[in-house]
Design an enzyme around this catalytic site. Structure first.
Site, PDB file in Angstrom:
ATOM      1  N   VAL A  13      41.222  67.539 117.527  1.00  0.00           N
ATOM      2  CA  VAL A  13      41.049  68.944 117.133  1.00  0.00           C
ATOM      3  C   VAL A  13      40.499  69.028 115.707  1.00  0.00           C
ATOM      4  CG1 VAL A  13      42.179  71.170 116.758  1.00  0.00           C
ATOM      5  CG2 VAL A  13      42.914  69.733 118.654  1.00  0.00           C
ATOM      6  N   ARG A  88      54.544  71.680 125.616  1.00  0.00           N
ATOM      7  CA  ARG A  88      54.283  71.736 124.176  1.00  0.00           C
ATOM      8  C   ARG A  88      55.592  71.609 123.395  1.00  0.00           C
ATOM      9  NH1 ARG A  88      51.036  75.785 126.500  1.00  0.00           N
ATOM     10  NH2 ARG A  88      48.797  75.434 126.239  1.00  0.00           N
ATOM     11  N   VAL A 118      47.609  74.930 113.760  1.00  0.00           N
ATOM     12  CA  VAL A 118      47.150  74.641 115.122  1.00  0.00           C
ATOM     13  C   VAL A 118      48.163  73.753 115.860  1.00  0.00           C
ATOM     14  CG1 VAL A 118      45.272  73.593 116.481  1.00  0.00           C
ATOM     15  CG2 VAL A 118      44.721  74.815 114.388  1.00  0.00           C
ATOM     16  N   HIS A 175      52.669  80.759 122.518  1.00  0.00           N
ATOM     17  CA  HIS A 175      51.681  79.858 123.127  1.00  0.00           C
ATOM     18  C   HIS A 175      52.431  78.882 124.014  1.00  0.00           C
ATOM     19  CE1 HIS A 175      48.020  77.684 123.623  1.00  0.00           C
ATOM     20  NE2 HIS A 175      48.409  76.622 122.945  1.00  0.00           N
TER      21      HIS A 175
END
Ligand SMILES: NC(=O)c1ccc[n+]([C@@H]2O[C@H](COP(=O)([O-])OP(=O)(O)OC[C@H]3O[C@@H](n4cnc5c(N)ncnc54)[C@H](O)[C@@H]3O)[C@@H](O)[C@H]2O)c1
Length: 308
Positions: A13, A88, A118, A175
């Protein structure tokens, strides 16, 4: 003087962010990673792409934070990605230490920066970055909603054979698997989505969006998505550096909005030179609000674990 952006983490990323950022020509870039040679090598490689692209920015990489001094923005991507079968949330403790120590060092050198987080689990890591940095809440922002809406927009565009540029979508919440794609607010060229698709197709797209990250992890096996995530993070940098006042879904610290207190959750915000310049408190139906609160409760569970 040119603006300066630090990218912490030179992995998939981070490096993709650095490449995309260099392509904008908006700022000099410093990439930091703990691996010796990797940020230096990738930084030099990206720098050498600039003459071909016709861009004049400085790109450097290293293992210490001194060269990052006085960055306008720090994009924090350091940390473990998930592997197949992991959620996650399974990354919580491993990435807690990385975010805490990295943010401490980054903010010592750039006390006025805006932090874009992030690293996953995203909303909990925003919480760690916020408390570690001591920054005001408008300068700590999580990247997730732009990615989640991009996935939703892609699937809608594929199903209708239209340009994704004309698909407007709205995804709220943490998220994770409890994110809340709001169909009522989604449209194509201004036409409500429900007028264009049957309920079953919409629900399939909602499900695929929720599981969008896991779908890519299953293919890659050894890591998670990075092309779309880096594009999303750079869209946030662009909105801030060019003071565009974009209205984008980002993870922000809520203090009463949507009836949520003291948690980072994905909501629509105005992004400009000041970071988060406004949080939009959209009017939700009782069902939508219940789904958002369920998602916030999942974020709270993680935050409670690390609130030691
Ligand atoms: N928010 C989102 O939507 C989203 C999307 C994609 C990935 N992610 C997350 O971003 C993170 C990075 O993913 P990736 O695919 O780039 O992983 P990666 O393994 O490719 O890269 C991570 C990099 O972080 C570095 N690192 C580890 N500890 C560090 C430290 N203390 N200081 C500096 N650098 C350090 C590693 O050396 C590595 O180069 C993961 O946590 C992943 O889950 C979030």
């Amino acid at each position: 003087m040119r603006k300066k952006v630090t990218v912490v983490g030179a992995g998939n990323v981070g490096a993709s962010c650095a490449v995309r950022l260099a392509g904008t020509g908006l700022a000099d870039i410093v990439v930091v990673d703990i691996l010796e040679g990797i940020p230096q090598g990738k930084g030099l490689d990206i720098l050498q792409s600039c003459p071909v692209e016709g861009i004049d920015v400085r790109v450097t990489g290293g293992n210490d934070y001194a060269p990052t001094a006085n960055s306008d923005i720090v994009v924090f991507t350091a940390g473990f990605p998930r592997k197949p079968g992991m959620s996650r949330d399974d990354l919580l403790w491993a990435n807690y230490d990385i975010v805490k120590s990295g943010v401490e060092q980054a903010v010592r050198h750039s006390p006025n920066a805006i932090l874009i987080v992030v690293t996953n689990p995203l909303d909990a890591m925003c919480h760690v970055a916020y408390h570690t940095s001591g920054f005001p809440k408008h300068r700590v922002i999580g990247m997730a909603g732009i990615l989640d809406t991009a996935r939703f927009r892609t699937f809608v565009a594929q199903a209708l054979d239209v340009s994704a540029a004309d698909v407007v979508a709205f995804v709220l919440g943490g998220h994770g698997d409890t994110m809340v794609p709001l169909v009522r607010y989604s449209s194509v060229g201004g036409i409500p989505l429900a007028d264009l698709m049957d309920a079953e197709t919409i629900q399939q797209i909602v499900k695929r969006t929720r599981e969008g990250g896991a779908e890519i992890v299953r293919y890659l096996k050894s890591g998670s998505a990075y092309y779309a995530p880096s594009a999303a993070a750079v869209e946030m940098v662009d909105a801030i550096l060019r003071d565009r006042k974009r209205v984008l879904p980002c993870s922000a610290l809520l203090e009463g909005e949507y009836g949520i207190q003291g948690l980072f959750v994905g909501v629509p915000v105005k992004l400009g030179a000041g970071g988060i310049e406004k949080i939009y408190d959209a009017k939700l139906t009782p069902e939508e609000l219940a789904a958002l609160h369920k998602s916030a409760a999942a974020v709270k569970e993680l935050v409670d674990v690390i609130r030691v």
